[in-house]
Write a protein that holds these residues in place. Structure first.
Motif, short mmCIF file in Angstrom:
data_model
loop_
_atom_site.label_atom_id
_atom_site.label_comp_id
_atom_site.label_asym_id
_atom_site.label_seq_id
_atom_site.Cartn_x
_atom_site.Cartn_y
_atom_site.Cartn_z
N UNK A 104 1.70 -16.71 -1.89
CA UNK A 104 2.38 -15.45 -1.57
C UNK A 104 2.30 -14.49 -2.75
N UNK A 105 2.16 -13.21 -2.48
CA UNK A 105 2.09 -12.22 -3.56
C UNK A 105 3.45 -12.05 -4.24
N UNK A 106 4.53 -12.25 -3.48
CA UNK A 106 5.89 -12.22 -4.04
C UNK A 106 6.53 -13.58 -3.74
N UNK A 107 6.85 -14.35 -4.76
CA UNK A 107 7.40 -15.69 -4.52
C UNK A 107 8.76 -15.63 -3.80
N UNK A 108 8.99 -16.61 -2.92
CA UNK A 108 10.30 -16.76 -2.30
C UNK A 108 11.24 -17.41 -3.31
N UNK A 109 12.54 -17.30 -3.07
CA UNK A 109 13.51 -17.91 -3.99
C UNK A 109 13.40 -19.43 -3.97
N UNK A 110 13.31 -19.99 -2.77
CA UNK A 110 13.23 -21.46 -2.64
C UNK A 110 12.26 -21.83 -1.55
N UNK A 111 11.55 -22.92 -1.79
CA UNK A 111 10.75 -23.60 -0.79
C UNK A 111 11.33 -24.99 -0.67
N UNK A 112 11.74 -25.36 0.54
CA UNK A 112 12.37 -26.66 0.76
C UNK A 112 11.54 -27.42 1.79
N UNK A 113 11.03 -28.57 1.38
CA UNK A 113 10.20 -29.40 2.26
C UNK A 113 10.99 -30.66 2.60
N UNK A 146 12.37 -31.10 -2.56
CA UNK A 146 11.80 -32.09 -1.65
C UNK A 146 12.91 -33.02 -1.17
N UNK A 147 13.10 -33.11 0.13
CA UNK A 147 14.09 -33.99 0.73
C UNK A 147 13.35 -35.11 1.48
N UNK A 148 13.75 -36.35 1.23
CA UNK A 148 13.17 -37.47 1.98
C UNK A 148 14.18 -38.62 2.00
N UNK A 149 14.13 -39.40 3.07
CA UNK A 149 15.01 -40.56 3.18
C UNK A 149 14.17 -41.84 3.17
N UNK A 161 6.11 -39.38 -3.04
CA UNK A 161 5.49 -39.53 -4.37
C UNK A 161 4.24 -38.67 -4.51
N UNK A 162 3.53 -38.44 -3.43
CA UNK A 162 2.33 -37.59 -3.49
C UNK A 162 2.71 -36.15 -3.79
N UNK A 163 3.78 -35.67 -3.16
CA UNK A 163 4.28 -34.33 -3.45
C UNK A 163 4.81 -34.25 -4.89
N UNK A 164 5.52 -35.28 -5.31
CA UNK A 164 6.06 -35.29 -6.67
C UNK A 164 4.94 -35.24 -7.70
N UNK A 165 3.83 -35.90 -7.43
CA UNK A 165 2.70 -35.89 -8.35
C UNK A 165 2.07 -34.49 -8.44
N UNK A 166 1.94 -33.83 -7.30
CA UNK A 166 1.36 -32.49 -7.27
C UNK A 166 2.32 -31.41 -7.77
N UNK A 167 3.62 -31.66 -7.62
CA UNK A 167 4.64 -30.65 -7.93
C UNK A 167 5.66 -31.21 -8.92
N UNK A 169 7.49 -30.03 -11.16
CA UNK A 169 8.71 -29.26 -11.40
C UNK A 169 9.65 -29.24 -10.19
N UNK A 170 9.23 -29.80 -9.07
CA UNK A 170 10.08 -29.82 -7.87
C UNK A 170 11.25 -30.76 -8.06
N UNK A 171 12.38 -30.41 -7.45
CA UNK A 171 13.56 -31.28 -7.49
C UNK A 171 13.57 -32.13 -6.23
N UNK A 172 13.70 -33.43 -6.41
CA UNK A 172 13.72 -34.36 -5.28
C UNK A 172 15.15 -34.72 -4.90
N UNK A 173 15.41 -34.76 -3.62
CA UNK A 173 16.70 -35.16 -3.06
C UNK A 173 16.41 -36.37 -2.17
#
Length: 195
Positions: A104-113, A146-149, A161-167, A169-173
């Motif tokens: 995106x040309x202007x970043x969003x505040x949050x991306x939640x996957x 990143x949210x996962x159960x 773990x694949x997302x955590x490796x690529x990202x 700085x992401x916070x995992x929940x």
């Protein structure tokens, strides 16, 4: 204007024949025919200080990445400068793939996957949604969550773990008892969105 955009899940197939096979062979229960309140509806009703946008992505029962991309690009011009993007299940891998390919040309505040598949098609086809990489999503979002159960029976917990490796700085929940997050409310998500 504060906006929340939720991209829901769906079912992609790598061929039309596999889709027809699933229609014929996947069990249907009487209970599944009742209306169920979903947390996205609950968010839309309870988060009155936000515009909660809940688009219906095309053909969710036989989803195609190219069709979702066309529709999502129609949504983008409506977005302001205070946006939080949420993708759950297929919607999460869609956002990851789209933003990897089209920052995106202007970043969003949050991306939640939420319960995001990456490339493991153990339980279902991922069709053309398979993610080659989630690197670079930081260009499109100031924060990534990143949210996962651990007990998710639809998307293996190992996908996180694949997302955590690529990202990194992401916070995992991480949860232990939420399955595929198909509950009627989601207070932890609401609390994050209100911050």
């Amino acid at each position: 204007m504060k906006q929340i955009v939720h991209i829901h899940g769906g079912s992609p197939f790598d061929s039309y024949e596999r889709y027809l096979s699933a229609l014929r062979n996947d069990p249907l229960t009487y209970e599944s025919l009742f209306h169920k309140t979903k947390w996205r509806d609950w968010l839309a009703v309870t988060m009155t200080d936000f515009d909660v946008l809940v688009p219906n992505m095309p053909n969710k029962q036989n989803a195609r990445y190219s069709e979702w991309k066309i529709y999502f690009e129609k949504i983008l011009p409506f977005l302001g400068n205070n946006v939080q993007l949420i993708g759950s299940s297929l919607g999460a891998i869609f956002l990851a793939k789209y933003l990897h390919e089209n920052p995106l040309s202007i970043p969003v505040n949050r991306l939640i996957l939420i319960a995001a598949p990456y490339n493991d098609a153990t339980h279902e086809d991922l069709g053309d949604f398979i993610l080659p990489s989630a690197t670079g999503l930081e260009k499109s979002a100031k924060e990534i969550h990143l949210f996962h159960s651990k007990d998710d029976t639809v998307v293996p917990f190992t996908e996180l773990a694949k997302f955590q490796s690529d990202l990194p700085s992401a916070k995992s929940h991480i949860f232990v008892d939420r399955g595929h997050f198909q509950q009627p409310t989601f207070p932890e998500l609401k609390e994050l969105l209100e911050k």
